[in-house]
Design a protein around this motif. Structure first.
Motif, short mmCIF file in Angstrom:
data_model
loop_
_atom_site.label_atom_id
_atom_site.label_comp_id
_atom_site.label_asym_id
_atom_site.label_seq_id
_atom_site.Cartn_x
_atom_site.Cartn_y
_atom_site.Cartn_z
N ALA A 39 -36.73 74.91 -59.58
CA ALA A 39 -35.98 74.45 -60.74
C ALA A 39 -35.13 73.22 -60.45
N PHE A 40 -34.76 72.55 -61.52
CA PHE A 40 -33.77 71.49 -61.43
C PHE A 40 -32.39 72.13 -61.32
N GLN A 41 -31.55 71.51 -60.50
CA GLN A 41 -30.21 72.03 -60.23
C GLN A 41 -29.23 70.87 -60.32
N PRO A 42 -28.93 70.43 -61.53
CA PRO A 42 -28.20 69.17 -61.73
C PRO A 42 -26.71 69.26 -61.49
N ASP A 43 -26.13 68.10 -61.26
CA ASP A 43 -24.68 67.96 -61.18
C ASP A 43 -24.19 67.37 -62.50
N ALA A 44 -22.88 67.30 -62.66
CA ALA A 44 -22.30 66.76 -63.89
C ALA A 44 -22.76 65.31 -64.10
N GLY A 45 -23.12 65.00 -65.33
CA GLY A 45 -23.53 63.65 -65.67
C GLY A 45 -25.00 63.35 -65.46
N GLU A 46 -25.74 64.29 -64.87
CA GLU A 46 -27.15 64.06 -64.59
C GLU A 46 -28.04 64.62 -65.71
N THR A 47 -29.18 64.01 -65.90
CA THR A 47 -30.20 64.50 -66.81
C THR A 47 -31.43 64.88 -65.99
N LEU A 48 -32.33 65.61 -66.62
CA LEU A 48 -33.58 65.97 -65.94
C LEU A 48 -34.36 64.70 -65.59
N TRP B 12 -28.52 80.69 -55.59
CA TRP B 12 -29.66 80.82 -54.70
C TRP B 12 -30.76 79.91 -55.24
N ALA B 13 -31.64 79.46 -54.36
CA ALA B 13 -32.72 78.57 -54.79
C ALA B 13 -34.00 78.92 -54.04
N LEU B 14 -35.08 79.01 -54.80
CA LEU B 14 -36.41 79.18 -54.20
C LEU B 14 -37.15 77.86 -54.36
N ILE B 15 -37.57 77.32 -53.23
CA ILE B 15 -38.27 76.04 -53.21
C ILE B 15 -39.76 76.30 -53.01
N ALA B 16 -40.56 75.90 -53.99
CA ALA B 16 -42.01 76.05 -53.90
C ALA B 16 -42.56 74.85 -53.15
N THR B 17 -43.08 75.07 -51.96
CA THR B 17 -43.42 73.94 -51.07
C THR B 17 -44.67 73.17 -51.49
N ALA B 18 -45.50 73.76 -52.37
CA ALA B 18 -46.70 73.06 -52.85
C ALA B 18 -46.53 72.63 -54.31
N ASP B 19 -45.28 72.50 -54.74
CA ASP B 19 -44.98 72.16 -56.13
C ASP B 19 -45.34 70.70 -56.40
N ARG B 20 -46.10 70.48 -57.48
CA ARG B 20 -46.47 69.11 -57.88
C ARG B 20 -45.75 68.69 -59.16
N ALA B 21 -44.97 69.60 -59.75
CA ALA B 21 -44.23 69.28 -60.98
C ALA B 21 -42.79 68.87 -60.69
N ILE B 22 -42.20 69.43 -59.62
CA ILE B 22 -40.89 68.99 -59.11
C ILE B 22 -41.07 68.75 -57.62
N ASN B 23 -40.66 67.61 -57.16
CA ASN B 23 -40.81 67.29 -55.74
C ASN B 23 -40.00 68.29 -54.89
N PRO B 24 -40.63 68.96 -53.93
CA PRO B 24 -39.90 69.91 -53.08
C PRO B 24 -38.70 69.28 -52.37
N GLU B 25 -38.81 68.00 -52.01
CA GLU B 25 -37.68 67.34 -51.37
C GLU B 25 -36.48 67.24 -52.31
N MET C 174 -35.82 69.42 -54.68
CA MET C 174 -35.25 70.77 -54.74
C MET C 174 -34.38 71.06 -53.53
N ARG C 175 -34.82 70.63 -52.36
CA ARG C 175 -34.02 70.83 -51.15
C ARG C 175 -32.69 70.09 -51.24
N THR C 176 -32.75 68.86 -51.72
CA THR C 176 -31.52 68.05 -51.85
C THR C 176 -30.54 68.69 -52.82
N MET C 177 -31.05 69.15 -53.96
CA MET C 177 -30.18 69.76 -54.97
C MET C 177 -29.58 71.06 -54.46
N ALA C 178 -30.38 71.88 -53.79
CA ALA C 178 -29.89 73.15 -53.28
C ALA C 178 -28.83 72.94 -52.20
N ASN C 179 -29.07 71.97 -51.34
CA ASN C 179 -28.11 71.67 -50.27
C ASN C 179 -26.80 71.16 -50.86
#
Length: 254
Positions: A117-126, A198-211, A213-218
């Motif tokens: 999933a997308f995990q946005p911060d304030a002011g961000e859009t999808l 919590w965040a589950l990162i799908a490593t073969a995801d082609r709709a959201i870049n896994p990198e 997702m990692r950045t947002m979760a971190n």
């Protein structure tokens, strides 16, 4: 030592001894799970996760947001949260992560779980986030009235590569079209800043870049797990998804 001081000293010692023998009050477990599906698919794909969680004693409800505006989608999630008896774990997939980031500010939300999933911060859009770290797919198209969909020709490969072919084909022709305006709306108050996540990162995801997702979760300080799976990981790896939700519920006891 004066008699009064001795009495107070003995009383204090007795209270400490009694406190040591009284078991600590157990936290109330979180038994409600509210799931918000993402764009390009509906809530029916969550049936396996639903059934696994029901089998573990959870009360599970799937939100079906209209996907006309982010505000309307957040309202739809809060409507379901209002019906819950006690605290809830709020789960979001894909664009559903945008929704739970705002809806998660509700008082009865004990924790947030982001599934591919997308995990946005304030002011961000999808669209801001997707543009920063583009996904592999190039199949997103728009209708004449500015609703978005994934080209059925690439749907299986880019959304549900590890789902049975017949099922992926059906999903391609039953997908939920989100409005472009929903993807352009900025987040105002990210719930993950005050709630455990919590965040589950799908490593073969082609709709959201896994990198991404990692950045947002971190950035959010989320407890993250990585699972080999497509964007439809909730269908292809339901046990892993259910396990993470259960873990979040146990860690969010109130």
């Amino acid at each position: 030592m004066a008699l009064t001081q001795l009495s107070l000293s003995l009383a204090g010692t007795l209270l400490i001894a009694l406190a040591a023998t009284v078991p600590a009050r157990a936290a109330n477990p979180v038994k409600n799970v509210v799931i918000v599906h993402g764009a390009l698919a509906d809530g029916s794909g969550w049936r396996k996760v639903h059934d696994l969680l029901i089998g573990k004693g959870f009360n599970v409800t799937i939100v079906q947001p209209p996907m006309t505006t982010l505000d309307a989608d957040v309202t739809a999630a809060k409507r379901i949260l209002d019906l819950q008896d006690g605290p809830s774990i709020l789960v979001g997939h894909s664009y559903g992560g945008m929704i739970i980031t705002e809806a998660g500010n509700a008082d009865n939300v004990a924790g947030l779980v982001y599934i591919a999933a997308f995990q946005p911060d304030a002011g961000e859009t999808l669209l801001d986030l997707a543009g920063q770290t583009p996904a592999a797919t190039t199949g997103i198209k728009a209708t004449a009235d500015a609703f978005l969909y994934l080209d059925p020709k690439v749907y299986a490969a880019d959304f549900a590569a590890d789902v049975p072919a017949a099922e992926a084909k059906f999903m391609a022709h039953s997908q939920v079209f989100p409005s472009k305006v929903a993807f352009e709306t900025r987040i105002t108050q990210p719930a993950w800043k005050t709630k455990k996540s919590w965040a589950l990162i799908a490593t073969a995801d082609r709709a959201i870049n896994p990198e991404l997702m990692r950045t947002m979760a971190n950035r959010a300080g989320s407890t993250a797990v990585e699972v080999e799976g497509s964007h439809a990981v909730f269908m292809s790896r339901p046990q892993a998804v259910a396990d993470l939700i259960e873990k979040a519920a146990k860690a969010s006891a109130m």
